[in-house]
Design an enzyme around this catalytic site. Structure first.
Site, PDB file in Angstrom:
ATOM      1  N   ASP A  49      41.335  41.907  33.899  1.00 34.88           N
ATOM      2  CA  ASP A  49      40.056  41.743  33.196  1.00 34.88           C
ATOM      3  C   ASP A  49      39.478  43.118  32.858  1.00 34.88           C
ATOM      4  O   ASP A  49      38.448  43.223  32.195  1.00 34.88           O
ATOM      5  CB  ASP A  49      39.077  40.868  33.990  1.00 34.88           C
ATOM      6  N   SER A  50      40.185  44.180  33.263  1.00 36.87           N
ATOM      7  CA  SER A  50      39.830  45.525  32.804  1.00 36.87           C
ATOM      8  C   SER A  50      39.916  45.588  31.281  1.00 36.87           C
ATOM      9  O   SER A  50      39.421  46.536  30.678  1.00 36.87           O
ATOM     10  CB  SER A  50      40.754  46.577  33.435  1.00 36.87           C
ATOM     11  N   ASP A  88      44.640  37.778  35.439  1.00 35.83           N
ATOM     12  CA  ASP A  88      43.540  38.200  36.310  1.00 35.83           C
ATOM     13  C   ASP A  88      42.357  37.263  36.106  1.00 35.83           C
ATOM     14  O   ASP A  88      41.857  37.116  34.978  1.00 35.83           O
ATOM     15  CB  ASP A  88      43.149  39.631  35.901  1.00 35.83           C
ATOM     16  N   LYS A 118      45.577  36.479  39.864  1.00 37.01           N
ATOM     17  CA  LYS A 118      45.011  37.408  40.860  1.00 37.01           C
ATOM     18  C   LYS A 118      43.507  37.184  40.929  1.00 37.01           C
ATOM     19  O   LYS A 118      42.868  36.952  39.905  1.00 37.01           O
ATOM     20  CB  LYS A 118      45.304  38.859  40.457  1.00 37.01           C
ATOM     21  N   GLU A 120      39.825  38.669  43.106  1.00 39.31           N
ATOM     22  CA  GLU A 120      39.265  39.717  43.964  1.00 39.31           C
ATOM     23  C   GLU A 120      38.553  39.102  45.161  1.00 39.31           C
ATOM     24  O   GLU A 120      38.027  38.002  45.070  1.00 39.31           O
ATOM     25  CB  GLU A 120      38.255  40.546  43.160  1.00 39.31           C
ATOM     26  N   GLU A 187      43.311  48.484  46.048  1.00 39.64           N
ATOM     27  CA  GLU A 187      42.844  49.461  45.056  1.00 39.64           C
ATOM     28  C   GLU A 187      41.919  50.470  45.716  1.00 39.64           C
ATOM     29  O   GLU A 187      40.920  50.098  46.342  1.00 39.64           O
ATOM     30  CB  GLU A 187      42.104  48.735  43.920  1.00 39.64           C
TER      31      GLU A 187
END
Ligand code: KIV
Length: 285
Positions: A49-50, A88, A118, A120, A187
């Protein structure tokens, strides 16, 4: 076109871990870059999602939607048919409830043909991981600097520098592994914490992004590797080539050549045969 590579699967990734061979992982958001990553032999792609920052120009990842992610992940799949692709999960696509998480993970799988998702977060997201995995979808956890919580974390900075915080990250990693995550991305955590988590992992692939060399593989953000993100370059990113500079120089040259009329040159346009042109003139007259 070279022979198609064999599809990268979960057993392939776990075999690499067993053989003590590192896994290469990169972010990617579009078809032409996916094509190049496939050609280069990259094993995993994260459609992160960056992309909200690197492709869409937002200041954070928070405005990114499931529809954004689906469109980009599908394009990447078309460019990289054999790579193990991870979708993501964007902000609020899994936080509200286990059911929301399963439904959106399911959308990723059925609409993009990606291989895993993925999300978070630590222990508080373990039930989401379990729900997704129980639904038959491979899931990856993400600990340390988690950009969707950047405000709560106080900015883009290393996580787990003090002993208590480090202990929480180590515990979270075990909780995610026990909940069924087949991999965890660390990260921006100190290298020694990444090493402990890697050594303690029993059935889980530990990937490092700026967290040091002792992990089962490495992830980098594609735009940071090639000078393609103008706002900043994080310390953890090695620049493997300055594509941004090459493109900028090309753009300036194009602009100059259009203005001074050296572009287009003869080979850049198409002509009509004299006889056809004379016929046309007659018709027009
Ligand atoms: O969105 C993304 O690219 C990520 C990386 C920062 C790990 O989650």
């Amino acid at each position: 076109m070279p022979d198609a590579r064999k599809k990268i699967t979960l057993p392939y990734l776990f075999k690499k871990v067993l053989d003590d061979e590192p896994i290469s992982w990169l972010t990617c958001y579009d078809y032409p870059t996916a094509y190049l990553q496939e050609e280069a032999g990259i094993e995993m792609i994260l459609v992160g999602d960056s992309l909200g920052m690197t492709m869409l120009g937002y200041d954070s990842t928070l405005p990114v939607t499931m529809d954004d992610m689906i469109r980009h992940t599908s394009a990447v799949r078309r460019g990289a048919p054999s790579v193990f692709i991870v979708g993501d999960m964007p902000y609020m696509s899994y936080q509200p409830s286990i059911e929301t998480a399963i439904r959106n993970a399911g959308r990723f799988m059925s609409e993009t043909m990606c291989d895993a998702v993925k999300l978070e977060g630590g222990a508080s997201m373990a039930d989401r991981i379990k729900g997704i995995v129980d639904a038959g979808i491979p899931a990856i956890g993400h600990l340390g600097l988690t950009p969707q919580s950047v405000s709560a974390l106080g900015g883009f900075k290393v996580q787990g520098k003090d002993a208590l915080m480090a202990k929480t990250i180590i515990d979270d990693a075990k909780t995610l592994e026990k909940s069924g995550a087949f991999a965890i991305l660390l990260e921006m955590v100190p290298d020694r914490i990444c090493k402990i988590i890697t050594e303690r992992a029993e059935d889980c692939i530990i990937m490092s992004l700026g967290s040091g060399p002792v992990a089962h593989g490495q992830l980098l953000i594609y735009h940071d590797m090639f000078g393609l993100y103008p706002k900043f370059k994080p310390k953890m990113a090695k620049v493997f080539g300055n594509a941004g500079e090459v493109i900028l120089n090309g753009l300036k040259a194009y602009h100059t050549e259009v203005l001074d009329k050296t572009f287009p040159a003869r080979e850049n346009w198409f002509i009509m045969k004299d006889e056809e042109f004379n016929e046309l003139k007659k018709i027009l007259d």
